[in-house]
Design a protein around this motif. Structure first.
Motif, PDB file in Angstrom:
ATOM      1  N   ARG A 275       0.798  -1.238   0.000  1.00 51.87           N
ATOM      2  CA  ARG A 275       0.000   0.000   0.000  1.00 51.87           C
ATOM      3  C   ARG A 275       0.827   1.283   0.000  1.00 51.87           C
ATOM      4  N   PRO A 276       1.805   1.435   0.906  1.00 53.71           N
ATOM      5  CA  PRO A 276       2.500   2.734   0.918  1.00 53.71           C
ATOM      6  C   PRO A 276       3.340   3.007  -0.325  1.00 53.71           C
TER       7      PRO A 276
ATOM      8  N   PRO B 274       3.204   9.623  -8.816  1.00 53.43           N
ATOM      9  CA  PRO B 274       3.798  10.833  -9.408  1.00 53.43           C
ATOM     10  C   PRO B 274       4.904  10.518 -10.408  1.00 53.43           C
ATOM     11  N   LEU B 275       5.574   9.376 -10.227  1.00 51.50           N
ATOM     12  CA  LEU B 275       6.630   9.012 -11.173  1.00 51.50           C
ATOM     13  C   LEU B 275       6.050   8.702 -12.547  1.00 51.50           C
TER      14      LEU B 275
ATOM     15  N   MET C 207       5.964  11.497  -1.773  1.00 53.44           N
ATOM     16  CA  MET C 207       4.578  11.277  -1.320  1.00 53.44           C
ATOM     17  C   MET C 207       3.801  12.593  -1.226  1.00 53.44           C
ATOM     18  N   ILE C 208       4.563  13.674  -1.001  1.00 57.02           N
ATOM     19  CA  ILE C 208       3.912  14.984  -0.913  1.00 57.02           C
ATOM     20  C   ILE C 208       3.424  15.426  -2.304  1.00 57.02           C
ATOM     21  N   ASP C 209       4.070  14.943  -3.361  1.00 61.99           N
ATOM     22  CA  ASP C 209       3.551  15.206  -4.723  1.00 61.99           C
ATOM     23  C   ASP C 209       2.115  14.694  -4.808  1.00 61.99           C
ATOM     24  N   THR C 210       1.925  13.470  -4.348  1.00 61.55           N
ATOM     25  CA  THR C 210       0.586  12.865  -4.430  1.00 61.55           C
ATOM     26  C   THR C 210      -0.380  13.598  -3.514  1.00 61.55           C
TER      27      THR C 210
ATOM     28  N   GLY D 202       4.765   5.187   8.690  1.00 60.73           N
ATOM     29  CA  GLY D 202       5.778   6.159   8.288  1.00 60.73           C
ATOM     30  C   GLY D 202       5.139   7.317   7.542  1.00 60.73           C
ATOM     31  N   GLY D 203       4.293   6.972   6.581  1.00 61.62           N
ATOM     32  CA  GLY D 203       3.700   7.977   5.706  1.00 61.62           C
ATOM     33  C   GLY D 203       2.867   9.002   6.469  1.00 61.62           C
ATOM     34  N   LEU D 204       2.107   8.544   7.457  1.00 65.61           N
ATOM     35  CA  LEU D 204       1.242   9.492   8.177  1.00 65.61           C
ATOM     36  C   LEU D 204       2.041  10.507   8.986  1.00 65.61           C
TER      37      LEU D 204
END
Ligand code: UD1
Length: 390
Positions: free
Chosen positions: A14-15, A22-23, A192-195, A305-307
């Motif tokens: 998932r992460p 974005p890639l 991830m901030i792009d998304t 991590g992502g959150l």
């Protein structure tokens, strides 16, 4: 003369999907600007990046995988290795066996891996042994805690990869300390901030908290799935007691990861917790709902991590239920604090009393990370016709 860079892009869990989306968009934009079609399969382009998208199948439930493809408008995978779950050895071995076939068949110039899951490490190992270059996106993060499988994945991946795309200065420092040559390290920011930036408007429009009967800042958002928190009966009982107590004064929305759900059922906690007013245990949520809920939460309690990064970007207080983090910038610059079962009650109280600090958004978390990565890849290949960072 036209030149082609052929890459294999790997995602498994998932992460990873938020880091791949974005890639693929940036490649599409690059190819269009060079006169090719989005995936590079067109006639007479100047320079093209052609990609083969491999899903290892580490995550396979609709809510853990397919839902993200729809929301993030990811292309369908060209190959699905369908490895599924298993012990670390079984899962890693299956990825290695199946990914080697893909590499032998496709003969890419470069394999791009993201994050720190088993798929990241396994595919890096395969590519390196075949003499194929590897680029790691989100390189250099370290928790210095080898009891976490992700830390082992990070260390192995970074020590083998040829090109290390880092999100922040601390990541560069970690790599330099480990002896990685400076010319392999490219600080590009947080992909991830792009998304997140690309989907925030839509996520906010959904106002998902209203579906649960809560207003803005009237609930806490919780995600917990690390083995260290959920695999022990004692710690899971304590966590659920905290959440039940909290839910008497503040709503609690807790989308439950499959690992956590099976432990709650196994330890006889699922029905008890689900019957408590104000504590909502839901299925894993999609991307827009998650971001929409995080954005308006009073605070977030997580071990993801992502959150930790998303809350920093959105300026939402975050308590990370772990003794360490590989993302220290979310503490030094953002809104994140580490917590423990001993301190959790007090830390929640402090946030409820408004004593949380304001953070800033770290440098290069600006929505343009994927473009910077594709810019670097295209220059390396097309100007020099070889991957010349070594
Ligand atoms: C994996 C990653 C972790 C990441 C997390 C995000 C590793 C070592 N761990 O942990 O870094 O934070 O994904 O979710 O790579 N399961 C399902 N359906 C699925 C996937 C898993 O039911 O689609 C269940 C299975 O019972 C499985 C368990 O969840 O045994 C754990 O899945 P696994 O992929 O092994 O690890 P995660 O805990 O998801």
């Amino acid at each position: 003369m036209s030149k082609e860079l052929k890459i294999v892009i790997v995602a498994g869990a998932r992460p990873n999907f938020m880091k791949i989306a974005p890639l693929t968009s940036a490649i599409k934009k690059f190819n269009n600007s060079e006169g090719a079609t989005s995936n590079g399969r067109s006639i007479n382009p100047k320079n093209v990046i052609r990609y083969v998208f491999v899903h290892t199948g580490q995550h396979y439930d609709v809510e853990m995988s397919e839902a993200f493809f729809r929301e993030l408008e990811l292309p369908d995978p060209d190959v699905n290795l369908e490895v599924g779950s298993g012990t670390h050895a079984v899962q890693t071995a299956n990825i290695i066996l199946r990914f080697e076939e893909v590499c032998l068949r496709e003969k890419p110039d470069l394999v791009v891996v993201v994050g720190d899951v088993n798929s990241t490490m396994a595919c890096t190992l395969v590519a390196c042994k075949l003499g194929i270059k590897v680029a790691h996106v989100e390189a250099g993060l370290r928790s210095f805690d080898r009891s976490m499988p992700e830390e082992i994945n990070r260390v192995i991946t970074d020590s083998l990869a040829d090109l290390l795309f880092t999100p922040s200065e601390d990541a560069d420092d970690n790599l330099l300390r480990e002896g990685v040559p400076i010319n392999k390290i490219k600080r590009v920011g947080n992909i991830m901030i792009d998304t997140l930036m690309g989907h925030l408007k839509e996520a906010r429009l959904g106002r998902p908290y209203e579906r649960y009967g809560f207003g803005e800042k009237r609930y806490a958002f919780v995600t917990l799935h690390r083995p260290s928190n959920v695999d022990s009966k004692d710690s899971l009982i304590l966590i659920m007691e905290y959440l039940t107590r909290l839910s008497q004064k503040l709503g609690v929305i807790f989308p439950v990861h499959p690992r956590t759900r099976s432990r709650l059922v196994q330890f006889g906690l699922w029905n008890i917790s689900n019957n408590s007013n104000g504590l909502i245990l839901s299925e894993p949520l999609g991307y827009h709902d998650t971001i929409g809920l995080v954005d308006k939460a009073r605070f977030v309690l997580t071990d993801s991590g992502g959150l930790q990064e998303e809350t920093t970007f959105l300026n939402v207080p975050c308590l990370t239920l772990r003794p360490n983090t590989e993302r220290p910038i979310t503490i030094t610059q953002g809104t994140n604090n580490l917590t423990s079962l001993d301190r959790l009650g007090q830390d929640i109280e402090d946030i409820m009393n408004g004593s949380n600090r304001k953070g800033i958004v770290p440098e290069l978390w600006d929505g343009h990370t994927a473009e910077r990565i594709i810019g670097i890849l295209s220059e390396l290949n097309f100007k020099n016709m070889e991957l010349s960072w070594q």
